[in-house]
Structures are given as C-alpha cells and as structure tokens.
Design a protein around this motif. Sequence first.
Motif, PDB file in Angstrom:
ATOM      1  N   LYS A 191       4.567  -1.880   8.774  1.00 37.13           N
ATOM      2  CA  LYS A 191       5.175  -0.854   9.621  1.00 37.13           C
ATOM      3  C   LYS A 191       6.686  -0.797   9.395  1.00 37.13           C
ATOM      4  CE  LYS A 191       3.406  -0.485  13.803  1.00 37.13           C
ATOM      5  NZ  LYS A 191       3.203  -0.730  15.245  1.00 37.13           N
ATOM      6  N   ASN A 192       7.306  -1.963   9.310  1.00 38.49           N
ATOM      7  CA  ASN A 192       8.757  -2.007   9.070  1.00 38.49           C
ATOM      8  C   ASN A 192       9.108  -1.410   7.709  1.00 38.49           C
ATOM      9  OD1 ASN A 192       9.200  -3.198  11.523  1.00 38.49           O
ATOM     10  ND2 ASN A 192       9.187  -5.286  10.719  1.00 38.49           N
ATOM     11  N   ASN A 193       8.301  -1.723   6.707  1.00 36.59           N
ATOM     12  CA  ASN A 193       8.544  -1.171   5.368  1.00 36.59           C
ATOM     13  C   ASN A 193       8.416   0.348   5.365  1.00 36.59           C
ATOM     14  OD1 ASN A 193       9.027  -3.676   4.302  1.00 36.59           O
ATOM     15  ND2 ASN A 193       6.948  -3.947   3.492  1.00 36.59           N
ATOM     16  N   LEU A 194       7.417   0.854   6.075  1.00 39.42           N
ATOM     17  CA  LEU A 194       7.230   2.307   6.141  1.00 39.42           C
ATOM     18  C   LEU A 194       8.412   2.974   6.844  1.00 39.42           C
ATOM     19  CD1 LEU A 194       3.429   2.518   6.987  1.00 39.42           C
ATOM     20  CD2 LEU A 194       4.521   3.436   4.950  1.00 39.42           C
ATOM     21  N   GLU A 195       8.902   2.346   7.904  1.00 42.95           N
ATOM     22  CA  GLU A 195      10.027   2.923   8.642  1.00 42.95           C
ATOM     23  C   GLU A 195      11.310   2.897   7.812  1.00 42.95           C
ATOM     24  OE1 GLU A 195      10.240   0.932  12.411  1.00 42.95           O
ATOM     25  OE2 GLU A 195       8.406   1.878  13.141  1.00 42.95           O
ATOM     26  N   GLY A 197      11.345   2.900   4.563  1.00 46.17           N
ATOM     27  CA  GLY A 197      11.119   3.657   3.335  1.00 46.17           C
ATOM     28  C   GLY A 197      11.049   2.774   2.113  1.00 46.17           C
ATOM     29  N   THR A 198      10.805   1.493   2.322  1.00 45.75           N
ATOM     30  CA  THR A 198      10.751   0.564   1.185  1.00 45.75           C
ATOM     31  C   THR A 198       9.323   0.158   0.837  1.00 45.75           C
ATOM     32  OG1 THR A 198      11.025  -1.302   2.691  1.00 45.75           O
ATOM     33  CG2 THR A 198      13.019  -0.397   1.682  1.00 45.75           C
ATOM     34  N   ALA A 199       8.351   0.823   1.444  1.00 45.03           N
ATOM     35  CA  ALA A 199       6.955   0.478   1.155  1.00 45.03           C
ATOM     36  C   ALA A 199       6.592   0.954  -0.240  1.00 45.03           C
ATOM     37  CB  ALA A 199       6.035   1.119   2.182  1.00 45.03           C
ATOM     38  N   LEU A 200       5.934   0.092  -0.992  1.00 42.85           N
ATOM     39  CA  LEU A 200       5.548   0.437  -2.363  1.00 42.85           C
ATOM     40  C   LEU A 200       4.098   0.914  -2.386  1.00 42.85           C
ATOM     41  CD1 LEU A 200       7.091  -2.635  -4.187  1.00 42.85           C
ATOM     42  CD2 LEU A 200       7.977  -0.310  -4.193  1.00 42.85           C
ATOM     43  N   PRO A 201       3.810   1.976  -3.122  1.00 42.09           N
ATOM     44  CA  PRO A 201       2.410   2.425  -3.216  1.00 42.09           C
ATOM     45  C   PRO A 201       1.601   1.459  -4.068  1.00 42.09           C
ATOM     46  CG  PRO A 201       3.809   3.754  -4.626  1.00 42.09           C
ATOM     47  CD  PRO A 201       4.729   2.829  -3.870  1.00 42.09           C
ATOM     48  N   ASP A 202       0.314   1.394  -3.816  1.00 43.68           N
ATOM     49  CA  ASP A 202      -0.565   0.489  -4.584  1.00 43.68           C
ATOM     50  C   ASP A 202      -0.789   1.013  -5.980  1.00 43.68           C
ATOM     51  OD1 ASP A 202      -0.765  -1.233  -2.532  1.00 43.68           O
ATOM     52  OD2 ASP A 202      -2.667  -0.468  -1.762  1.00 43.68           O
TER      53      ASP A 202
END
Length: 202
Positions: A191-195, A197-202
């Motif tokens: 959730k923190n990564n999504l907020e 914007g640092t979440a990496l796609p699989d």
Amino acid sequence: MNQARKANQTAMVAEKKKMEAQPEPRGVSKEKWIEERKKKTGKLLDANGLDMSKSYMLDTQDMAEKKYKKWEKDPAPFGWDVFNQRTLYNAYKKRTKNVECDLEEYNRLKEADPEFYRDASSLQYGKAPKVSEDKIEKMVKELRDRDEKRGSFSRRRKFHDEKDVDSINDRNEHFNKKIERAFGRYTTEIKNNLERGTALPD
C-alpha cells in the motif's frame, strides 16, 4: 517358608489396596453427582416427552424464583450477554410492569370457556379467544412506544476528517475495515509503495 508366605501375603494385600479405588473424601464426587443428576433429569424429561432444551420445565416455582433472584444480583449485561435468558427475562419484566391485569374479566372468561387451559389434544387447540379492541389498542400503543424509544437511541457515528478516504460508501468502508483488520499487516508495504508510486509491476 513362613517368612516367604508372610511376605507374599503382605505384598498381596498392598497390591489389592492399590487396585481398589480410593474412597472419595466427601462422599460422592462432583462429576458423579452431575452425571447422576443428568440421568435423573433425562429420565424425567423422557417420561414427560420433552427434550434436554426444555429441562427448565422441571423446575419448581421455588427453584425458578431462586434462579431469578440470583440473576437480579448480577451487574448490567455487556456484549453477548445482552441476548441471554436473564436479560430477555428482565426486558420482559420491564415491558409487563405497566400492564394492567383485570382479574374480574379474566375470571369471567375462564368461567365462560370450559377449555380455558386447553392442551394439544383439545379440539379448540389453536383457537384464540376474542380480544377486545381496547386491549389491541393498548398493545399497539406499547409497540409504538418501544419503537419511538428505540429510535431515540440511534446515533450517527463520528466522521474523522483527518482519516484517508478509501471507500465509496458506508458499506464499502465497513468492508475495508474488516479487510484491514484481517490482512493489514501483510499489505502495508504494498500500500505504501502504491501511494508513493514506487511499486514495481510483476
């Protein structure tokens, strides 16, 4: 030879004492007493054609009064206790406190109907006696009063402005709270990564 016989005899007596059940210090143990009581109750219920859930019907008036007096001493109900037998009984008492009983009319109805106390084998079983209009009005009034009283207890839950809005309506908010309780500890990083914007796609 005699010594061997005596030793054998004492050993045999000691073993016999060990094998025998220890005498219970206070007569019958609690478990046995409960078991015997259950058996007696079961026999009485079978004799009367009742099941175990209706064992209270075997209580005498004195026993029932003692039980209810015990209940009256207990503190106010909390949590699931709101739905137990004691609180339901107290609610019933509270509701019937203002009910007026006309004994003359009761006796008159009892004399008029030979099967006033009818049982299941009666041909009149299930037939309700004629109820006067004013009694029906009293019942309706009591039900309306209860509804009004219940309505006065409802309150709006506080809305926290500082809290992040992550729902589209109240039902969704409630569902999200449940999900958060169950899986929140596993999804905080995602959730923190999504907020951020640092979440990496699989």
